[in-house]
Write a protein that holds these residues in place. Structure first.
Motif, PDB file in Angstrom:
ATOM      1  N   CYS A 152       0.842  -1.302   0.018  1.00 54.11           N
ATOM      2  CA  CYS A 152      -0.002   0.070   0.038  1.00 54.11           C
ATOM      3  C   CYS A 152       0.761   1.155  -0.030  1.00 54.11           C
ATOM      4  O   CYS A 152       1.869   1.273   0.613  1.00 54.11           O
ATOM      5  CB  CYS A 152      -0.827  -0.094   1.148  1.00 54.11           C
ATOM      6  N   HIS A 176      -4.769   0.547   0.573  1.00 53.20           N
ATOM      7  CA  HIS A 176      -5.939  -0.211   1.124  1.00 53.20           C
ATOM      8  C   HIS A 176      -7.229   0.696   1.222  1.00 53.20           C
ATOM      9  O   HIS A 176      -7.034   1.716   1.054  1.00 53.20           O
ATOM     10  CB  HIS A 176      -5.483  -0.631   2.691  1.00 53.20           C
ATOM     11  N   CYS A 179      -7.235   2.876   3.829  1.00 48.98           N
ATOM     12  CA  CYS A 179      -5.907   3.748   4.076  1.00 48.98           C
ATOM     13  C   CYS A 179      -6.370   5.044   3.260  1.00 48.98           C
ATOM     14  O   CYS A 179      -5.806   6.193   3.471  1.00 48.98           O
ATOM     15  CB  CYS A 179      -4.532   3.362   3.550  1.00 48.98           C
TER      16      CYS A 179
HETATM   17 ZN   LIG Z   1      -2.762   0.685   3.613  1.00 52.26          ZN
END
Ligand SMILES: [Zn+2]
Ligand SMILES: [Zn+2]
Ligand SMILES: [Zn+2]
Ligand SMILES: [Zn+2]
Ligand SMILES: [Zn+2]
Ligand SMILES: [Zn+2]
Length: 240
Positions: A152, A176, A179
Motif C-alpha cells: 500500500c 488499502h 488507508c
Molecule cells: Zn494501507
C-alpha cells in the motif's frame, strides 16, 4: 415500534444511541454495519430491557437484495448474521471478518461483503493522493503482477492479493480501502492572527478598530456562554 428481520424483539427509534440504561461513555456499535454510532445518528434500539441491540435507521432500511459490480453474475442477499457453520466468515472486499450484516451471494458459498464495503464509493478524493482514486475489484495488481509483494502506498504494508484496493492508474498508486478513506492530509498550518497595522491610522479609525475588537470579544464571550449552557443542558439530559 418496528419489527426488523435481524432481531427477535420490537425496536424503537431514538434520536441518540445513549438511551436509558446504557453507559454513556461506552462506544456503541451498529449491529448492521459495525460502525460506531454517533450521538446524532437516528438509531433503533431494542425495546426489551437489558437487550443491547443497536441499528442505524439507515441500516434498518437496507435493501434485502442487491446486485454488485464486483460480482456481476449473481445477486446478493442481506443476511443479519453469518450463516451457521461458517468458520472464517470474512469479507471478499477488505478481507476482515464480518460479525454484523453481510451481503451474501445467492449462488457462491464463499462470496460476501460487509455492508460498508457493499456501499463503498467507487471513487474517492483522498488526502493521500492528488488524483481521484478508483476502486479496483480485480484480484490481480495490474502492472505490478510480476512482483511477489505489492504494498500500500500509504501505510507501506502488504496489499493482500484478491481484495479490493483504491488505485490511481496514472501514477500506479494503490492503497488499502481503509488507508484511502482515513488518510490524514499534510498538517495544515494554523491561520495566523492578522497583524493589524495600527500605525498611520486616524484617531477615528483607531476608535473603530478598538470597537470592532471589543465587539469581537463580546461575540466570542456570548458564544462561549451559549456553549456552556448547551453543555450543561446536554449533561443534565444524560443524567436524567
Ligand atoms: Zn494501507
Ligand atoms: Zn449501521
Ligand atoms: Zn432485543
Ligand atoms: Zn469488508
Ligand atoms: Zn456468486
Ligand atoms: Zn495519481
Amino acid at each position: 415500534m418496528k419489527k426488523h428481520f435481524s432481531h427477535p424483539h420490537p425496536l424503537k427509534l431514538s434520536v441518540s444511541a445513549n438511551g436509558e440504561n446504557i453507559e454513556t461513555d461506552a462506544i456503541i456499535i451498529c449491529s448492521g454495519c459495525e460502525q460506531t454510532l454517533l450521538a446524532t445518528d437516528p438509531v433503533y434500539t431494542c425495546s426489551k430491557r437489558g437487550c443491547e441491540f443497536f441499528l442505524h435507521r439507515s441500516c434498518s432500511d437496507l435493501p434485502r437484495n442487491m446486485d454488485h459490480k464486483s460480482h456481476p453474475d449473481h445477486g446478493l442477499t442481506l443476511l443479519s448474521e453469518p450463516p451457521e457453520h461458517s468458520l472464517y466468515y470474512n469479507c471478499n472486499a477488505c478481507g476482515d471478518l464480518i460479525s454484523g450484516f453481510s451481503f451474501h451471494c445467492n449462488k457462491c458459498e464463499d462470496f460476501r461483503l460487509h455492508v460498508k464495503c457493499a456501499f463503498l464509493a467507487e471513487s474517492v478524493d483522498s488526502k493521500a493522493h492528488l488524483h481521484t482514486l478508483s476502486v479496483e475489484y480485480s484480484s490481480t495488481h495490474g502492472s505490478r503482477e510480476d512482483q511477489d509483494i505489492v504494498v500500500c502506498d500509504v501505510c507501506e504494508s502488504c496489499l493482500t492479493e484478491g481484495y479490493w484496493f483504491y488505485f490511481c492508474k496514472e501514477c500506479d498508486f494503490r492503497t488499502h480501502l481503509e488507508c484511502a478513506i482515513s488518510a490524514e492530509g499534510p498538517p495544515v498550518s494554523p491561520v495566523e492572527e492578522e497583524d493589524h497595522d495600527e500605525e498611520g491610522l486616524s484617531d477615528q479609525e483607531r476608535l473603530m478598530l478598538a470597537t470592532m475588537k471589543a465587539e469581537g470579544q463580546m461575540a466570542r464571550l456570548q458564544f462561549q456562554m451559549q456553549m456552556a449552557q448547551l453543555n450543561a443542558q446536554t449533561i443534565s439530559n444524560l443524567w436524567r
